[in-house]
Design a protein around this motif. Structure first.
Motif, short mmCIF file in Angstrom:
data_model
loop_
_atom_site.label_atom_id
_atom_site.label_comp_id
_atom_site.label_asym_id
_atom_site.label_seq_id
_atom_site.Cartn_x
_atom_site.Cartn_y
_atom_site.Cartn_z
N UNK A 258 0.82 -1.22 0.00
CA UNK A 258 0.00 0.00 0.00
C UNK A 258 0.85 1.26 0.00
N UNK A 259 1.97 1.23 0.74
CA UNK A 259 2.85 2.39 0.79
C UNK A 259 3.49 2.65 -0.57
N UNK A 260 3.91 1.59 -1.25
CA UNK A 260 4.50 1.75 -2.58
C UNK A 260 3.48 2.35 -3.54
N UNK A 261 2.24 1.85 -3.48
CA UNK A 261 1.19 2.38 -4.35
C UNK A 261 0.95 3.85 -4.02
N UNK B 210 7.34 -5.92 -8.48
CA UNK B 210 7.52 -6.74 -7.28
C UNK B 210 6.35 -6.56 -6.33
N UNK B 211 5.93 -5.32 -6.14
CA UNK B 211 4.79 -5.06 -5.26
C UNK B 211 3.54 -5.77 -5.77
N UNK C 223 -2.97 4.43 -13.88
CA UNK C 223 -1.86 3.83 -14.63
C UNK C 223 -0.61 3.70 -13.78
N UNK C 224 -0.45 4.58 -12.80
CA UNK C 224 0.74 4.53 -11.94
C UNK C 224 0.82 3.24 -11.14
N UNK C 225 -0.32 2.58 -10.96
CA UNK C 225 -0.36 1.36 -10.16
C UNK C 225 -0.05 0.12 -11.00
N UNK C 226 -0.10 0.24 -12.32
CA UNK C 226 0.21 -0.90 -13.18
C UNK C 226 1.67 -1.32 -13.02
N UNK C 227 1.97 -2.61 -13.13
CA UNK C 227 3.35 -3.10 -12.96
C UNK C 227 4.23 -2.81 -14.16
N UNK C 228 4.69 -1.57 -14.24
CA UNK C 228 5.45 -1.13 -15.41
C UNK C 228 6.94 -0.93 -15.13
#
Length: 201
Positions: free
Chosen positions: A65-68, A101-102, A90-95
């Motif tokens: 949650x902190x990373x997001x 990793x998150x 879009x910032x939450x997508x694994x890009x």
């Protein structure tokens, strides 16, 4: 002089080891002993920061949650409101490596949550924080004069479900990041539409 210990840094290092263990072996094998082995710490040192398996899982979920949250806060929100919302999603997508990793840790929680009540509680952290943020953002848009299809809570649920599904597909290599971002923008534009008096700037 005694050495000054940065307890936040030490805890973050420990959670990073927990993440590596989850990504490599899943949640089922998470124990204090295995975390100690992976981190190179003693079991007593692990217990000092994370005294139980439940505490380990909660800390791992909270770090996702902190990373997001960090990624969302880094988004430039000076764009028009609908574009800003699409960028936040879009910032939450694994890009990139960190969010990839998150997302793998998140997926491990989702995979086990249906059959493990304790894990379901930890996974709830991941769902609740993002859902609350989306509801707040959509409520703000409604207050600016935008029409939010079904209301903020319903639209937040739909966007989050789409984001979750796209995240899984990107992790599995079924959908590329550009296509996932385009799908999110289309969903935002379908669910949130400007009324004639909406503040578009």
């Amino acid at each position: 002089m005694p050495r000054v210990v940065d307890h936040r840094q030490r805890r973050d290092e420990l959670i990073d080891a927990v993440w590596r263990l989850i990504v490599d072996d899943g949640l089922a094998g998470i124990t204090i002993r295995r975390v100690a082995e992976r981190s190179g710490w003693s079991s007593g040192a692990v217990r000092h920061y994370l005294p139980t398996r439940e505490a380990i899982l909660d800390a791992a979920a909270q770090r996702v949650s902190e990373v997001i949250e960090e990624r969302i806060r880094a988004v430039d929100t000076s764009a028009p409101p609908l574009e800003a919302l699409a960028r936040l999603l879009a910032a939450v997508l694994p890009t990139d490596e960190q969010i990839h990793r998150a997302s793998l840790v998140w997926l491990a929680f989702v995979g086990q949550a249906a059959s493990d009540a304790g894990i379901a509680d930890a996974q709830g952290i991941l769902y609740r924080d993002l859902n609350q943020l989306l509801v707040e953002l959509l409520t703000e848009l409604a207050g600016m004069g935008f029409r939010v299809d079904g209301g903020p809570a319903s639209a937040a649920l739909e966007l989050q479900a789409m984001l979750d599904g796209l995240t899984v597909h990107v992790l599995l290599g079924r959908v590329d990041a550009d296509s996932a971002q385009a799908a999110l923008r289309a969903a935002v534009n379908r669910l949130v539409t400007p009324s004639p008096d909406a503040a578009l700037a």
